[in-house]
Design a protein around this motif. Structure first.
Motif, PDB file in Angstrom:
ATOM      1  N   TYR A 109       0.829  -1.201   0.000  1.00  0.00           N
ATOM      2  CA  TYR A 109       0.000   0.000   0.000  1.00  0.00           C
ATOM      3  C   TYR A 109       0.867   1.255   0.000  1.00  0.00           C
ATOM      4  CZ  TYR A 109      -3.034   3.748   1.388  1.00  0.00           C
ATOM      5  OH  TYR A 109      -3.682   4.950   1.416  1.00  0.00           O
ATOM      6  N   LEU A 110       1.842   1.277   0.921  1.00  0.00           N
ATOM      7  CA  LEU A 110       2.682   2.472   1.033  1.00  0.00           C
ATOM      8  C   LEU A 110       3.453   2.727  -0.256  1.00  0.00           C
ATOM      9  CD1 LEU A 110       4.083   2.054   4.644  1.00  0.00           C
ATOM     10  CD2 LEU A 110       2.554   3.843   3.832  1.00  0.00           C
ATOM     11  N   GLU A 111       3.892   1.656  -0.906  1.00  0.00           N
ATOM     12  CA  GLU A 111       4.743   1.831  -2.073  1.00  0.00           C
ATOM     13  C   GLU A 111       3.932   2.120  -3.331  1.00  0.00           C
ATOM     14  OE1 GLU A 111       7.890   2.022  -1.420  1.00  0.00           O
ATOM     15  OE2 GLU A 111       8.262   2.582  -3.494  1.00  0.00           O
ATOM     16  N   GLU A 112       2.779   1.480  -3.491  1.00  0.00           N
ATOM     17  CA  GLU A 112       2.072   1.559  -4.765  1.00  0.00           C
ATOM     18  C   GLU A 112       0.814   2.416  -4.732  1.00  0.00           C
ATOM     19  OE1 GLU A 112       2.728   0.199  -7.923  1.00  0.00           O
ATOM     20  OE2 GLU A 112       4.698   0.129  -6.990  1.00  0.00           O
ATOM     21  N   TYR A 113       0.098   2.402  -3.628  1.00  0.00           N
ATOM     22  CA  TYR A 113      -1.194   3.086  -3.622  1.00  0.00           C
ATOM     23  C   TYR A 113      -1.145   4.443  -2.935  1.00  0.00           C
ATOM     24  CZ  TYR A 113      -3.716  -0.946  -5.432  1.00  0.00           C
ATOM     25  OH  TYR A 113      -4.176  -1.956  -6.233  1.00  0.00           O
TER      26      TYR A 113
END
Lengths: 317, 289
Positions: A109-113
């Protein structure tokens, strides 16, 4: 004229004795640095091997079938680590079940969204900081929150939750690093075909990041298995002469979760307990427990290396 | 001649087919009315990166149906940026902004309009990148990727589409015996043709090629060029290249871009033999690059 031109060129770039000397000096520095590194490494390895060797010499002979299948006893020669290794195993099961999915989910989540901004930077810094918080602090948090706040008791579930909290930052950070290491052109290629974010995530990002993610998860677990301080803080028992209810039952529904709410001990606590006894026999048992613990940790790390090697082979470019 | 006056001239000359030429550096030449059928029209298109830099300035350009349109120009002129706009690649990074229109014909749908979903745009406009970027999967799965993205699951349909795409990309004979081997075992040129096959498999309306041969040797380049020419019989192609010989060899129309503006657009033969704009002439004769 010619002389003057050569002279002016020569003043700017000279490949003569000075240059050779410079290279020789640089080489000497290399040798000094390499020797220094070798010495430091030798000291570190000697210390580590001495520690392990000492444990093995004192404890290895004590490990036999009886040692692994007996409960602790007040007689050193009859004491065993059955309840401790079963406890370690069950606690690790809970930890893995909680920390791996949550950690991977949070990392992805932190990296992509997540929107990139001050909030995600703030979270990133703090997740990295959490990885460095002393483990006893997690134990205090768990004691206050899980044991007393939620009245969950001093159970396997609470121990698993505590260790999961402890290794969550490791799993999150390694997931993010694994995702970040995927070449941008692979992601763009997938998006360029018309894949949406979910498809890119499941079909491209997760498979490509799997070696890094799994390695992080296993490194986290191998840290958790040796943790003593937070488990003592939440009040694990040090003397247990019974096993928790089996997770598999003969009747429907065949799976039981009663073990989650049972008291427990784990290998490092059993070891800690025996070390603090006066009898020599218990010290030998503690050394034997240490050997088992180190063997488990090495096995986990070995699995991590193997997974990384196996999966990376398919993703070379 | 300053940039301001050029922009003004451009604005006023937009309706007329050709703006009046000035002595030294005339304004950019607007595309003449095309008689051939169009696949897309780029109208007054501008693009801003998230740092505020305007990489594309008021570009107008027709994209001819089933023809090859080449975009040439010196490094940093915005040619790749323009190409990547056509399938909304810039939407992957936050803060980038489009202005103007990219109308897909004959439906008249604006690809960069507020209602256009970038994912749906990319289903219709495929892309091949500068560096071969096969996925870390088998050759078969690479070509099938675009179909799987579209939810196609029937084995027979995928088998057929994979073979047909590999044949169209002129690589079938080289890979038919190792379809389930890793795509990474192919050479660079084969990988790039595989990527073209991957782009072709879902039958896109337009295929974008971003300097597809810049990482390839001359033999592999020749193969890709032949392939692109063959493909133009069935699919509309827009190709960005820094190789002017390549543009002159394979394209039907050429656009010359400079500092984010489309300076000149016309039939490839005309651009290379009789450029109307001095900047185009300077570039193609190698006076700057």
């Amino acid at each position: 004229m010619t002389m003057a031109t050569e002279g002016s060129l020569g003043a700017a770039v000279q490949t003569d004795q000075t240059a050779f000397d410079a290279v020789r000096r640089a080489k000497q520095k290399d040798i000094v640095f390499a020797t220094g590194g070798l010495i430091v490494m030798a000291i570190a390895m000697t210390l580590l091997l001495t520690l392990i060797g000492d444990l093995v010499i004192r404890g290895a002979a004590r490990i036999d079938y009886g040692f692994l299948t007996s409960y602790p006893s007040r007689l050193p020669e009859r004491a065993g680590i059955l309840s401790a290794w079963v406890g370690s195993l069950l606690v690790m099961l809970v930890t893995a079940f909680l920390a791996i999915p949550i950690g991977i989910g949070a990392g992805l989540y932190l990296e992509e969204y997540a929107r990139k901004g001050w909030l995600s930077n703030f979270i990133e810094i703090n997740v990295s900081n959490l990885a460095g918080v002393p483990s006893i602090i997690y134990g205090l948090l768990a004691l206050g929150l899980f044991v007393y706040g939620f009245s969950l008791g001093k159970t396997i579930l609470v121990a698993g939750m505590t260790l999961a909290l402890l290794i969550l930052p490791i799993v999150i950070v390694s997931t993010r690093e694994a995702v970040r290491a995927i070449p941008r052109i692979i992601k763009e290629g997938a998006y360029g075909l018309g894949a949406d974010q979910w498809q890119v995530m499941w079909s491209y990002i997760i498979p490509a990041a799997r070696p890094g993610i799994l390695t992080g998860a296993i490194v986290g677990l191998s840290r958790a298995i040796g943790e003593t301080a937070p488990i003592i803080t939440i009040g694990a028992l040090t003397f247990i002469a019974f096993l928790p209810p089996a997770p598999v039952t003969p009747d429907f529904p065949l799976i039981s979760f009663a073990w989650l709410n049972d008291g427990f001990t784990v290998l490092p606590i059993q070891m800690f307990n025996w070390v603090s006894r006066p009898q020599e026999g218990f010290h030998i048992a503690a050394a034997a427990t240490g050997v088992v613990l180190i063997a488990l940790t090495f096995t986990l790390n070995g699995i991590a290396i193997w997974i990384r090697y196996r999966l990376r082979k398919g993703y070379r470019n | 001649m300053t940039d301001t006056t050029m922009t003004l001239d451009q604005k006023t000359g937009q309706q007329a087919a050709a703006a009046p030429k000035e002595a030294e550096m005339p304004p950019a030449i607007r595309p003449a009315t095309e008689r051939d059928p169009l696949r897309a029209r780029i109208e007054d298109f501008s693009f801003y990166y998230s740092n505020g830099f305007q990489a594309i300035k008021h570009v107008d350009m027709p994209i001819l149906d089933r023809k090859i349109t080449a975009i040439i120009g010196p490094s940093g002129c915005g040619k790749s940026t323009l190409l990547r706009s056509l399938n909304r690649m810039h939407d992957l990074y936050p803060g980038n902004r489009y202005e103007g229109k990219v109308i897909l014909e004959p439906e008249g749908e604006n690809l960069i309009g507020p209602d256009a979903d970038p994912v749906l745009v990319r289903l219709r406009v495929g892309m091949v990148f500068q560096k071969p970027n096969p996925f870390p999967k088998s050759i078969y799965e690479n070509v099938a990727a675009g179909l799987r993205v579209r939810g196609i699951k029937k084995r027979a349909v995928i088998d057929e589409a994979v073979e047909s795409a590999l044949r169209r990309a002129a690589i079938w004979d080289e890979v038919k015996d190792k379809l389930h081997g890793s795509a990474y075992d192919l050479s660079g040129g084969q990988q790039q043709r595989l990527c073209i096959a991957r782009g072709l498999a879902p039958n896109p309306e337009i295929l974008l090629l971003d300097e597809p041969t810049s990482a390839l040797d001359p033999i592999a380049t020749a193969k890709v060029e032949d392939l692109v020419q063959e493909l133009s019989e069935t699919v509309t192609i827009v190709i960005v290249t820094h190789n002017m010989q390549q543009a002159s060899r394979i394209s039907h129309r050429t656009a010359f871009m400079y500092l984010g503006e489309a300076i000149e657009f016309g039939e490839t033969a005309q651009i290379f033999t009789n450029p109307r704009h001095p900047r185009t002439e300077n570039y193609i004769t190698g006076r700057y690059g």
